[in-house]
Write an enzyme that holds these catalytic residues in place. Structure first.
Site, PDB file in Angstrom:
ATOM      1  N   HIS A 135      -3.657  -5.541   1.170  1.00  0.00           N
ATOM      2  CA  HIS A 135      -3.058  -6.101   2.682  1.00  0.00           C
ATOM      3  C   HIS A 135      -3.657  -7.379   2.891  1.00  0.00           C
ATOM      4  CE1 HIS A 135      -2.452  -2.086   4.069  1.00  0.00           C
ATOM      5  NE2 HIS A 135      -3.367  -1.460   3.338  1.00  0.00           N
ATOM      6  N   CYS A 138       0.793  -1.085  -0.203  1.00  0.00           N
ATOM      7  CA  CYS A 138       0.009  -0.168  -0.091  1.00  0.00           C
ATOM      8  C   CYS A 138       0.784   1.275  -0.082  1.00  0.00           C
ATOM      9  CB  CYS A 138      -1.051  -0.128   1.237  1.00  0.00           C
ATOM     10  SG  CYS A 138      -2.272   1.113   0.926  1.00  0.00           S
TER      11      CYS A 138
END
Length: 488
Positions: A427, A332
């Site tokens: 994630h 991310c």
């Protein structure tokens, strides 16, 4: 106070932050579920960069997601109606009912209460109408008298729900009885009336040596100590901060470790818990020496944390290690930092930088990222062509990333590779054994023993907590069979 409540409410408050409230709420949710109650967790307002995504694409705190799992119910943003995600020391993004709210984010702290409280009320009463028991978590401490006028998470919630309150302290820190007495003294009389018991949490030693302190405390306050919870060896994803294993990580394995920069605005760090003792959080270039792999974690303030990497010298250290062949993974915000540039034309991230600011990334991936006002929040499944594994996780990001010619796109918009450097918006990659083994294999490391399944940890925690507190009091607060029959 509204009269709409139907279900019973039990609330765990703490003398301090990190007193173990999230952990205890998870334990009570599982224990009550085991006892046959329909139970749900609730926390009016979190301040945390550890967030997850519900099945319908809404954002909520990781701790309440774990507590929902403990209660055996689907995570629901009503369980965490307000999530504050710190972007700087004096600024937090406001996520209301699962969606980032720019208007509320711009408001001063004390002006938010009248806008937020109706949503907290509605979510709380909705859960009380649907479940037999709602186990509520406080935030920080109810003794913060400077925040009483703007409280929407501690005693105001307890009074709204007519909850029986358990006040917990971390006895491992020392000063437990002073913490409990001092907190009680800071409460108003109508707040003290809700307090049903004190909990001594994270106790190590012989409980017989506690006497006569609990008796003395009850003489001072009229409130009994109803539980002495031992230090338990079972980790759960934390509301914020580093997972428990990080506190005792030592210096990593003798044959190598995985270095993770300790970014000031690090987010969703619990996803690295499967690394176990292989993980070492680093803050200086010297600490990279001996690393067999490097992970750049997520960040709530990518540009600010990218600047921190440069100021500390870690940016140069990570780049040098990558050029020497050390596997590097960016997740991310970490992915964005590994690219060639990061731009924020609308000032989406805040964090003290002006709209229109951009910065060069580390240049290890041929990617360019621009922060967008819209926020991507969704659960995602992808097929990884490198490992052949189907990977499930979630996305939470403002960034929109475009790939150049120099990078290999493994999964469009989600997963890229350039030599020994990889980046992803997904994630939870390392929570999949296949990817964990592959990543550590690229680094020449053996995977640690896997963590017990979350469900097994929750059962063990619930059993231990139930055995070390007054369970009859919990059942009294949860309601009798006659109370429960009203829900049938």
């Amino acid at each position: 106070m509204s009269e709409r409540r139907t279900g019973k409410a039990i609330m765990v408050q703490g003398c301090t932050s990190n007193a173990g409230k999230s952990y205890l709420v998870a334990a009570l949710c599982r224990a009550l579920s085991n006892a046959g109650y329909r139970v749900a967790p609730f926390k009016a307002q979190n301040m945390s960069n550890n967030a997850g995504v519900t099945a319908n694409g809404l954002e909520m705190g990781r701790a309440q997601i774990v507590q929902a799992v403990a209660a055996r119910v689907p995570p629901d943003v009503r369980m965490n109606p307000v999530l504050l995600k710190p972007e700087a020391d004096t600024r937090s993004q406001v996520v209301l009912m699962g969606k980032a709210n720019a208007e509320l984010t711009a408001l001063p702290w004390r002006e938010r209460k009248p806008r937020l409280w109706p949503h907290v009320q509605a979510a709380l009463h909705s859960l009380l109408a649907e479940y037999e028991v709602v186990v509520i978590e406080g935030a920080g401490s109810p003794a913060e008298v400077n925040l009483r006028s703007s409280d929407i998470v501690n005693m105001r919630v307890a009074k709204e729900a007519r909850a029986g309150v358990l006040l917990a302290c971390d006895i491992d820190r020392g000063g437990a009885f002073a913490h409990l007495l001092g907190t009680w003294q800071c409460l108003e009389p109508d707040e003290r009336a809700l307090l049903r018991g004190f909990l001594l949490n994270r106790f190590r030693g012989d409980a017989r040596l506690l006497s006569p302190a609990p008796e003395w405390l009850q003489q001072q306050t009229g409130v009994p100590t109803v539980g002495v919870i031992p230090w338990l060896p079972y980790t759960l994803p934390e509301e914020d901060g580093f997972w428990a294993g990080d506190q005792n990580q030592g210096t990593g394995h003798a044959d190598g470790f995985v270095a993770i920069p300790r970014l000031p605005r690090v987010s969703n760090l619990d996803e690295f818990a499967p690394l176990g003792g292989l993980a070492r959080w680093v803050s200086t270039p010297a600490e990279l020496q001996g690393a067999r792999a490097i992970i750049l974690p997520g960040s709530k303030a990518t540009l600010s944390d990218l600047n921190w990497l440069r100021q500390t010298g870690l940016a140069a250290g990570v780049s040098r290690s990558a050029l020497e062949g050390v596997p590097v993974l960016g997740v991310c915000g970490g992915l964005q930092m590994l690219g060639r540039s990061v731009g924020d034309p609308e000032g989406v991230e805040g964090g003290g930088h002006a709209p229109g600011q951009s910065a060069p990334g580390l240049g290890l991936l041929d990617l360019h990222t621009v922060m967008a006002i819209g926020k991507t929040t969704r659960q995602t499944t992808l097929h990884d062509p490198e490992t052949g594994a189907t990977l499930q996780g979630y996305e939470i990001h403002h960034g929109v990333t475009e790939a150049g010619q120099g990078v290999q796109t493994l999964v469009p918009g989600l997963l890229w590779r350039q030599g020994n450097v990889r980046g992803t918006y997904l994630h939870g990659l390392l929570e999949h054994p296949a990817y964990l083994h592959a990543f550590l294999g690229w680094a020449g490391l053996d995977a640690p023993d896997p963590l017990p399944a979350l469900d097994a940890r929750l059962d063990a925690i619930a059993d231990a907590v139930q055995a070390n507190l007054d369970w009859n009091l919990i059942l009294e607060l949860a309601g009798t069979g006659a109370d429960r029959s009203a829900h049938e």
